[in-house]
Write an enzyme that holds these catalytic residues in place. Structure first.
Site, PDB file in Angstrom:
ATOM      1  N   CYS A  46     -56.308 -34.595 -32.324  1.00 50.83           N
ATOM      2  CA  CYS A  46     -56.198 -33.545 -33.333  1.00 50.83           C
ATOM      3  C   CYS A  46     -56.992 -32.312 -32.878  1.00 50.83           C
ATOM      4  O   CYS A  46     -57.973 -32.419 -32.149  1.00 50.83           O
ATOM      5  CB  CYS A  46     -56.742 -34.044 -34.669  1.00 50.83           C
ATOM      6  SG  CYS A  46     -56.572 -32.818 -35.994  1.00 50.83           S
ATOM      7  N   ASP A  48     -58.853 -30.621 -34.619  1.00 48.69           N
ATOM      8  CA  ASP A  48     -60.085 -30.546 -35.421  1.00 48.69           C
ATOM      9  C   ASP A  48     -61.319 -30.364 -34.527  1.00 48.69           C
ATOM     10  O   ASP A  48     -61.520 -31.103 -33.568  1.00 48.69           O
ATOM     11  CB  ASP A  48     -60.210 -31.846 -36.237  1.00 48.69           C
ATOM     12  CG  ASP A  48     -61.261 -31.738 -37.325  1.00 48.69           C
ATOM     13  OD1 ASP A  48     -62.435 -31.427 -37.002  1.00 48.69           O
ATOM     14  OD2 ASP A  48     -60.923 -31.975 -38.489  1.00 48.69           O
ATOM     15  N   ARG A  50     -64.253 -31.123 -34.961  1.00 51.13           N
ATOM     16  CA  ARG A  50     -65.244 -32.221 -35.000  1.00 51.13           C
ATOM     17  C   ARG A  50     -64.880 -33.385 -34.091  1.00 51.13           C
ATOM     18  O   ARG A  50     -65.615 -34.373 -34.014  1.00 51.13           O
ATOM     19  CB  ARG A  50     -65.402 -32.722 -36.441  1.00 51.13           C
ATOM     20  CG  ARG A  50     -65.909 -31.655 -37.385  1.00 51.13           C
ATOM     21  CD  ARG A  50     -65.725 -32.066 -38.825  1.00 51.13           C
ATOM     22  NE  ARG A  50     -64.295 -32.227 -39.142  1.00 51.13           N
ATOM     23  CZ  ARG A  50     -63.833 -32.625 -40.331  1.00 51.13           C
ATOM     24  NH1 ARG A  50     -64.675 -32.924 -41.293  1.00 51.13           N
ATOM     25  NH2 ARG A  50     -62.532 -32.734 -40.535  1.00 51.13           N
ATOM     26  N   HIS A 102     -58.129 -39.201 -36.568  1.00 44.41           N
ATOM     27  CA  HIS A 102     -59.512 -39.274 -37.069  1.00 44.41           C
ATOM     28  C   HIS A 102     -59.546 -39.287 -38.586  1.00 44.41           C
ATOM     29  O   HIS A 102     -58.703 -38.667 -39.246  1.00 44.41           O
ATOM     30  CB  HIS A 102     -60.342 -38.101 -36.529  1.00 44.41           C
ATOM     31  CG  HIS A 102     -59.922 -36.780 -37.072  1.00 44.41           C
ATOM     32  ND1 HIS A 102     -60.574 -36.162 -38.126  1.00 44.41           N
ATOM     33  CD2 HIS A 102     -58.896 -35.964 -36.737  1.00 44.41           C
ATOM     34  CE1 HIS A 102     -59.964 -35.016 -38.373  1.00 44.41           C
ATOM     35  NE2 HIS A 102     -58.959 -34.864 -37.559  1.00 44.41           N
ATOM     36  N   CYS A 105     -58.828 -36.346 -41.733  1.00 37.79           N
ATOM     37  CA  CYS A 105     -58.022 -35.317 -41.047  1.00 37.79           C
ATOM     38  C   CYS A 105     -57.424 -34.328 -42.063  1.00 37.79           C
ATOM     39  O   CYS A 105     -56.698 -34.721 -42.978  1.00 37.79           O
ATOM     40  CB  CYS A 105     -56.915 -35.996 -40.251  1.00 37.79           C
ATOM     41  SG  CYS A 105     -55.881 -34.825 -39.335  1.00 37.79           S
TER      42      CYS A 105
HETATM   43 ZN   LIG Z   1     -57.255 -33.737 -37.884  1.00 36.40          ZN
END
Ligand SMILES: [Zn+2]
Length: 206
Positions: A46, A48, A50, A102, A105
């Site tokens: 992803c 993302d 993080r 994750h 998400c």
């Molecule tokens: Zn995500």
């Protein structure tokens, strides 16, 4: 605003420090890497912030071929993920493909909510995920809290994307040519930084 502009200056400074420190430990590191790459693993994760792929597994430059998009989707109509997949399998001959979802998400969460008119590209991208949610809504909605519902769809999405890979022509052709290619579905827990394996598909050859 000033603080936000400072961020990129800090990033360039940090890069200088990182490169110098890397060379101090291993003087030929960048020269060795500059010639070519031969990573064993394609990571599809992803976007993302993080879930930084290399960080989570202590990977060095040259070890991971990486594609990231919102909610780690493997969709045949997405030329970006398909071209990365093709190059990784046909040219680099990676031995593993990791699809890493994750917990928590935002893309998965968005696919369970009403579409936002100000995010048309995101809406289009998340269409397959909305369909997956509709397919499993009955089971997911039995879960008592929102976090568990999101995390269940995160897991189902990883299974679905690995399934998409098993049906993909690039992967199928590699298997028919007896190329070693294992597909892995992983979940990253953003609360403790740990990865867990959900599924592995494929066989080792030779
Ligand atoms: Zn995500």
């Amino acid at each position: 605003m000033r603080g936000r502009l400072e961020i990129t200056k800090r990033m360039l400074r940090e890069n200088q420090a990182w490169a110098q420190e890397r060379v101090a430990r291993d003087p030929d590191f960048f020269l060795r890497n500059a010639g070519s790459q031969s990573p064993d693993v394609l990571w599809i994760g992803c976007a993302d912030s993080r879930v930084p792929a290399e960080y989570t597994i202590n990977a060095q430059p040259g070890e991971l071929f990486v594609h990231r998009n919102i909610a780690n989707l493997v969709t045949e109509s997405d030329l970006n993920v398909m071209s990365v997949l093709q190059y990784a399998v046909v040219e680099l001959k990676v031995k593993h493909i990791v699809v890493c979802g994750h917990h928590g998400c935002g893309g998965v969460r968005a696919s369970m909510a009403a579409e936002r008119k100000d995010l048309p590209y995101v809406n289009r991208k998340l269409e397959p995920l909305r369909a997956l949610y509709r397919l499993h809504a009955h089971e997911i909605n039995l879960l008592e809290d929102d976090i568990k519902r999101v995390n269940r769809l995160v897991e189902l999405n990883v299974f679905e994307q690995v399934r998409n890979l098993t049906r993909n022509d690039v992967v199928q052709q590699a298997w028919q040519a007896t190329q070693t290619l294992l597909l892995h579905g992983w979940i990253y827990d953003i609360c403790n930084g740990k990865l867990s394996e959900l599924v592995t598909v494929g066989a080792k050859r030779g």
